[in-house]
Motif scaffolding. Structure first.
Motif: not given
Length: 611
Positions: A486-493, A522-526, A545-551, A588-593
């Motif tokens: 839910v949280s990352l799906g919201c950010i990605i969407g 995107l929200f439901l996919a996440a 994915v959140a890092s990519f969509t935000t960039a 988001f990239a830092y948190f992912s790594l």
């Protein structure tokens, strides 16, 4: 009233009398009421203690307290050191209430706060979404442009909007609506814009509105629920009530350790303690902000109920008539009288209200042919009713002021008080510092609810290990997957919508038909991805994915700077948005790594361990 009813009210009446008597009494409180080590307790503490008894103490406990059984009393106050002791079983009760109420409402509130942080820039985002082909016109050329456009589009004589650019108040966009019910600017007709080309030719362009900022605002208002407003708003009200209950129970549970833990943030191997410290610090220091959000959200959700009650009990079913008299006034159409130009109208406003910064000017027409000019803008020295600011109404023929009920700084005391409640929720006061402050508090609030779910998950893990149950329960896995999805799906969407908005507007795609579909897909996919792979493995992937969509939000401006497409719309928010997108993408990239590396070291009993 029968004896049974009196018996039920007896303890409450006794408690009220207890509060009153001991507020006025100058002598120390006797120990038989449950107070220890108290010599002189200030009046406000006595009243607060009495209110707590009245609100939170059951009849049986109140009766026992007043009957002189201190071992059953709920609260003990220590005046020295401003400490407060609450019985251990009460602390556990409030913690349970706080936990489960937070679990039920936390994910809804994450969406509301993250989307709400974005909507702090909604007025500027509306211009940021304007396609690159739309160019602003010098303000002093707008009257001539209106005359030229009226030849081929006579409807512009009845309604038009002039929006000053955020980059320079000397330039503006001219738009108008054709069809769809033009009265008062309402309806779903096609909107157009016009500007003069360098060769002197007139260019009229259908305005493709992406409505992305509007969709994000609706997402915020309806806590992410894909329902009609009639169904979503009452549910939002229930979430707001749970939100308020979580705040109250959390504060009471935290009070005994307030002095010890208020500034404590202890990073280390104890992940639960670390998340708890962060959660407590965020919650305590942003408590006034959250109380304002909770109370105002309840009012927004149930305002129809409140109005219906007032209509029946106060206004004697005449509330609609009251609203009608308070509505912006219009001037009856005057034949053979020329209306003032927009530049003259802006001059009138500037002379009368020098501190008022004009954002837009609109000509409104009623069904009876009456007309008015509505001037909208900001005044950072006063509170405003909405993020768009306040407005005043002018006579379109001579420019005199018709109404200032919603004009910041000149409202009546009653309207100013009502406006202050709206302003506290929307952050429509104080200018840019308050907007950025609310933006940061909104993101911090979203993280507060996210960390609350992590605390519950970590507590269940420790409990399972203590009971020698290595396999985590299904409920823990479900909540972990929901929290991540839910949280990352919201950010990605939201990031995807912002990155696609101007591209689709540039090529003529109307976002009103696809915005919600893309977000929820995107929200439901996440969420699905987090359940399929598990919370652990999906978390660092969705963060990537959140890092990519935000960039990707910066891609449009990069292409504009490189000359691949026409220059972007004129707004001073382009650079700040690109900077924020870059910072967000890096975070988001830092948190992912970091998440990926930590998961390699987790024990097998952790729900975050990749399966």
């Amino acid at each position: 009233m029968d004896g049974k009813s009196i018996g039920r009210l007896g303890p409450w009446l006794s408690a009220g009398y207890w509060c009153f008597r001991h507020t006025l009494s100058p002598v120390p409180l006797p120990a038989r009421y449950g107070f220890r080590s108290v010599e002189y307790v200030v009046d406000c503490a006595r009243v607060a203690g009495g209110i707590v008894r009245l609100l939170f103490v059951s009849n049986s406990f109140t009766g026992l307290a007043l009957a002189g059984e201190p071992e059953r009393c709920l609260f003990s106050y220590h005046y020295c050191g401003w400490a407060m002791t609450i019985r251990a079983d009460l602390i556990r009760l409030y913690k349970e209430v706080h936990t489960w109420v937070g679990i039920c409402s936390g994910l809804f509130l994450f969406i509301a706060f993250y989307a709400g942080a974005i909507t702090m820039f909604a007025p500027a985002l509306e211009q940021w979404e304007v396609p690159a082909s739309v160019k602003a016109t010098p303000l002093n050329e707008i009257p001539d442009l209106l005359k030229v456009v009226s030849i081929s589009h006579p409807e512009i004589k009845n309604n038009y909007d002039i929006t000053l650019t955020t980059q320079s108040p000397d330039f503006a966009y001219l738009t108008w609506q054709q069809g769809g019910g033009r009265h008062h600017g309402a309806g779903n007709g096609q909107r157009f814009t016009a500007n003069v080309l360098p060769d002197g030719a007139l260019k009229i362009t259908p305005l493709v509105s992406t409505h992305v900022s509007h969709f994000i605002n609706v997402l915020h208002q309806q806590v992410g629920l894909p329902l009609s407003r009639e169904f979503a708003m009452p549910l939002m009200g229930v979430v707001a009530l749970l939100y308020g209950l979580a705040l109250v129970s959390g504060v009471i549970a935290f009070l005994p350790g307030l002095r010890k833990n208020i500034f404590a943030v202890r990073p280390g191997k104890n992940r639960k303690r670390q998340w708890l410290d962060i959660h407590n610090v965020l919650g305590v220091f942003s408590l006034p902000f959250h109380l304002i959000m909770a109370l105002s959200s309840i009012v927004f959700a149930f305002h129809d109920v409140f109005y219906a009650t007032q209509n029946a009990t106060i206004y004697h079913h005449a509330l609609n008539r009251t609203f009608a008299t308070a509505a912006p006034k219009s001037t009856v159409q005057k034949n053979n009288v020329t209306m003032i130009s927009p530049v003259e109208a802006l001059g009138h406003v500037t002379r009368l209200f020098p501190d008022f910064t004009v954002k837009s000017l609109a000509l409104k027409s009623g069904r009876d042919g009456s007309k008015s000019i509505q001037v909208t803008g900001f005044n950072a020295k006063h509170v405003m009713r909405s993020p768009e600011g306040g407005f005043l109404t002018l006579d379109p023929y001579d420019g005199h002021v018709i109404q200032t009920d919603y004009m910041p700084g000149v409202q009546s005391v009653r309207l100013a008080v009502i406006t202050s409640f709206f302003a506290l929720h929307f952050g429509s006061y104080g200018g840019s510092p308050v907007i950025w402050g609310y933006f940061i508090l909104g993101l911090a609030g979203a993280f507060l609810f996210y960390s609350g779910n992590l605390l519950w998950i970590e507590s269940r893990r420790k409990k399972a290990v203590k009971n020698q149950t290595v396999e985590q329960k299904r409920s823990t896995k479900i909540l972990a997957s929901l929290t991540v999805g839910v949280s990352l799906g919201c950010i990605i969407g939201i990031s995807s919508l912002l990155s696609l908005a101007r591209w689709l507007a540039l090529y003529g795609t109307h976002a009103a038909s696809w915005g919600g579909s893309i977000y929820y897909a995107l929200f439901l996919a996440a969420i699905t991805w987090s359940f399929v792979l598990g919370a652990g493995k999906s978390s660092y992937q969705l963060l990537a994915v959140a890092s990519f969509t935000t960039a990707s939000i910066m891609l449009y401006d990069f292409c504009a700077y490189a000359g691949i497409i026409n220059s972007s719309a004129e707004t001073d928010l382009t650079l700040p948005i690109d900077v924020l997108a870059l910072i967000g993408a890096c975070c988001f990239a830092y948190f992912s790594l970091r998440t990926y590396r930590k998961m390699q070291k987790l024990s097998g009993d952790s729900v975050w361990k990749p399966q």
